[in-house]
Write a protein that holds these residues in place. Structure first.
Motif, mmCIF file in Angstrom:
data_model
loop_
_atom_site.group_PDB
_atom_site.id
_atom_site.type_symbol
_atom_site.label_atom_id
_atom_site.label_comp_id
_atom_site.label_asym_id
_atom_site.label_seq_id
_atom_site.Cartn_x
_atom_site.Cartn_y
_atom_site.Cartn_z
ATOM 1 N N UNK A 1 0.862 -1.190 0.000
ATOM 2 C CA UNK A 1 0.000 0.000 0.000
ATOM 3 C C UNK A 1 0.893 1.234 0.000
ATOM 4 N N UNK A 2 0.748 2.139 -0.969
ATOM 5 C CA UNK A 2 1.638 3.306 -1.072
ATOM 6 C C UNK A 2 1.641 4.152 0.202
ATOM 7 N N UNK A 3 2.825 4.425 0.720
ATOM 8 C CA UNK A 3 2.964 5.319 1.864
ATOM 9 C C UNK A 3 2.567 4.742 3.198
ATOM 10 N N UNK A 4 2.311 3.437 3.276
ATOM 11 C CA UNK A 4 1.872 2.816 4.534
ATOM 12 C C UNK A 4 2.939 1.833 5.012
ATOM 13 N N UNK A 5 3.392 2.024 6.253
ATOM 14 C CA UNK A 5 4.435 1.181 6.833
ATOM 15 C C UNK A 5 3.909 0.554 8.122
ATOM 16 N N UNK A 6 4.111 -0.749 8.255
ATOM 17 C CA UNK A 6 3.507 -1.499 9.359
ATOM 18 C C UNK A 6 4.547 -2.367 10.057
ATOM 19 N N UNK B 1 -1.118 -6.588 17.805
ATOM 20 C CA UNK B 1 -1.043 -5.129 17.770
ATOM 21 C C UNK B 1 -0.048 -4.699 16.695
ATOM 22 N N UNK B 2 -0.537 -3.944 15.720
ATOM 23 C CA UNK B 2 0.299 -3.437 14.638
ATOM 24 C C UNK B 2 0.435 -1.920 14.775
ATOM 25 N N UNK B 3 1.661 -1.446 14.643
ATOM 26 C CA UNK B 3 1.914 -0.005 14.601
ATOM 27 C C UNK B 3 2.009 0.417 13.143
ATOM 28 N N UNK B 4 1.295 1.472 12.789
ATOM 29 C CA UNK B 4 1.197 1.883 11.389
ATOM 30 C C UNK B 4 1.571 3.355 11.234
ATOM 31 N N UNK B 5 2.355 3.660 10.212
ATOM 32 C CA UNK B 5 2.651 5.036 9.823
ATOM 33 C C UNK B 5 2.116 5.234 8.414
ATOM 34 N N UNK B 6 1.297 6.255 8.237
ATOM 35 C CA UNK B 6 0.656 6.506 6.946
ATOM 36 C C UNK B 6 1.075 7.879 6.415
ATOM 37 N N UNK C 1 -5.840 -1.050 6.685
ATOM 38 C CA UNK C 1 -4.980 0.108 6.370
ATOM 39 C C UNK C 1 -5.245 0.672 4.971
ATOM 40 N N UNK C 2 -5.592 -0.212 4.023
ATOM 41 C CA UNK C 2 -5.901 0.258 2.669
ATOM 42 C C UNK C 2 -7.150 1.136 2.683
ATOM 43 N N UNK C 3 -8.165 0.729 3.465
ATOM 44 C CA UNK C 3 -9.398 1.518 3.558
ATOM 45 C C UNK C 3 -9.157 2.829 4.289
ATOM 46 N N UNK C 4 -8.362 2.791 5.347
ATOM 47 C CA UNK C 4 -8.053 4.025 6.079
ATOM 48 C C UNK C 4 -7.395 5.035 5.132
ATOM 49 N N UNK C 5 -6.431 4.576 4.358
ATOM 50 C CA UNK C 5 -5.754 5.469 3.411
ATOM 51 C C UNK C 5 -6.743 6.033 2.392
ATOM 52 N N UNK C 6 -7.621 5.184 1.860
ATOM 53 C CA UNK C 6 -8.597 5.640 0.865
ATOM 54 C C UNK C 6 -9.551 6.668 1.464
ATOM 55 N N UNK C 7 -9.897 6.502 2.735
ATOM 56 C CA UNK C 7 -10.813 7.443 3.391
ATOM 57 C C UNK C 7 -10.210 8.841 3.466
ATOM 58 N N UNK C 8 -8.874 8.924 3.531
ATOM 59 C CA UNK C 8 -8.212 10.227 3.577
ATOM 60 C C UNK C 8 -7.928 10.768 2.176
ATOM 61 N N UNK C 9 -7.666 9.881 1.237
ATOM 62 C CA UNK C 9 -7.328 10.306 -0.117
ATOM 63 C C UNK C 9 -8.568 10.668 -0.936
ATOM 64 N N UNK C 10 -9.674 9.994 -0.665
ATOM 65 C CA UNK C 10 -10.886 10.174 -1.460
ATOM 66 C C UNK C 10 -12.050 10.553 -0.548
#
Length: 212
Positions: free
Chosen positions: A21-26, A35-40, A108-117
Motif C-alpha cells: 500500500x503506497x505510503x503505509x508502513x507497518x 497489535x500493529x503499529x502503522x505510519x501513513x 490500512x488500505x481503507x483508512x488510506x482511501x478514506x483520507x485520499x478520497x
C-alpha cells in the motif's frame, strides 16, 4: 487454538507486506503480534504531506468472530470518520460485520482511501459530524482544521509509544555516513544449497502449509 490465531496473524502480516500500500508502513509488536503499529504518509488530496501514526489491534478471537480490527490514531485527527474524543477510526463503516473473506491488510488500505478520497465518505455515517458538515458545504474552515491536525501530527512524528515497533529518528551527519556506507556493508551472499519453508503459507491460515 491460540497457535492457530498466531499462524493466522503471521499470514496476515505477510499479506500486508505483499499488498504494498503506497505510503503505509507497518510493524507488529514482538510481545503481542495482534497489535500493529502503522505510519501513513499522504502525498495527495486535502491531507497532503501528512504523516499519521496509528495502532491497529486485531481481536483476540481472530480469525473467528465478526468483530473488525480497531484503529486508533496517536494524535488528534480531523476527519469525518475519526471520533474527536477517542481518535478511533470508524472501521465498521466498511467492515460490518467482519467476514471470513476479509483480510487485515484491507483495513490500512481503507483508512488510506478514506483520507485520499473524501468525496466517497459522504454516504458513510460520520463519527465527527462537524467535519462531515463542513466538508459537505465546502466551508473553508475545514482546510484550516485539517492543516492544524497535520501540523500536530508532524510535531509528534519523532515521538512514539514506548513499545511501538514503528519509530522515526531525526537525520544526523553520523546517520548520513552510515547510509552512504550501507551499499558496501550490504554485499552479503547467502549460502547455497540451503532450502527451508515456512510452517504457514503466505496466503493461508493452515499450519504447516506449503506454497502451491
Amino acid at each position: 487454538e491460540p497457535y492457530l490465531g498466531e499462524y493466522a496473524i503471521a499470514a496476515e502480516l505477510k499479506l500486508m507486506e505483499l499488498s504494498r500500500i503506497p505510503g503505509v508502513y507497518v510493524g507488529s509488536r514482538p510481545d503481542d503480534p495482534r497489535v500493529w503499529d502503522v505510519a501513513m504518509f499522504l502525498r495527495e488530496g486535502m491531507y497532503r504531506d501528512a504523516c499519521f501514526k496509528y495502532t491497529l489491534t486485531i481481536p483476540k478471537e481472530f480469525p473467528k468472530g465478526t468483530c473488525a480490527p480497531t484503529v486508533v490514531f496517536h494524535s488528534p485527527v480531523y476527519h469525518p470518520l475519526v471520533n474527536p474524543d477517542t481518535q478511533e477510526f470508524n472501521v465498521q463503516s466498511n467492515f460490518f460485520p467482519w467476514r471470513p473473506q476479509n483480510r487485515v491488510w484491507q483495513v490500512p488500505a481503507y483508512v488510506r482511501r478514506a483520507f485520499m478520497e473524501l468525496a466517497e465518505m459522504n454516504n458513510v455515517e460520520p463519527w465527527n459530524k462537524e467535519a462531515a458538515e463542513l466538508l459537505a458545504r465546502g466551508d473553508p474552515a475545514v482546510k484550516v482544521k485539517i492543516r492544524d491536525c497535520i501540523r500536530q501530527a508532524d510535531e509528534l512524528v519523532f515521538e512514539s509509544l514506548e513499545d511501538s515497533s514503528v519509530k522515526f529518528s531525526r537525520f544526523s551527519e553520523p546517520m548520513r555516513e552510515v547510509m552512504m556506507d550501507k551499499p558496501k556493508l550490504a554485499q552479503f551472499q547467502p549460502s547455497r544449497g540451503i532450502n527451508s519453508i515456512s510452517w504457514v503459507s503466505a496466503d493461508a491460515f493452515t499450519p504447516f502449509s506449503e506454497p502451491s
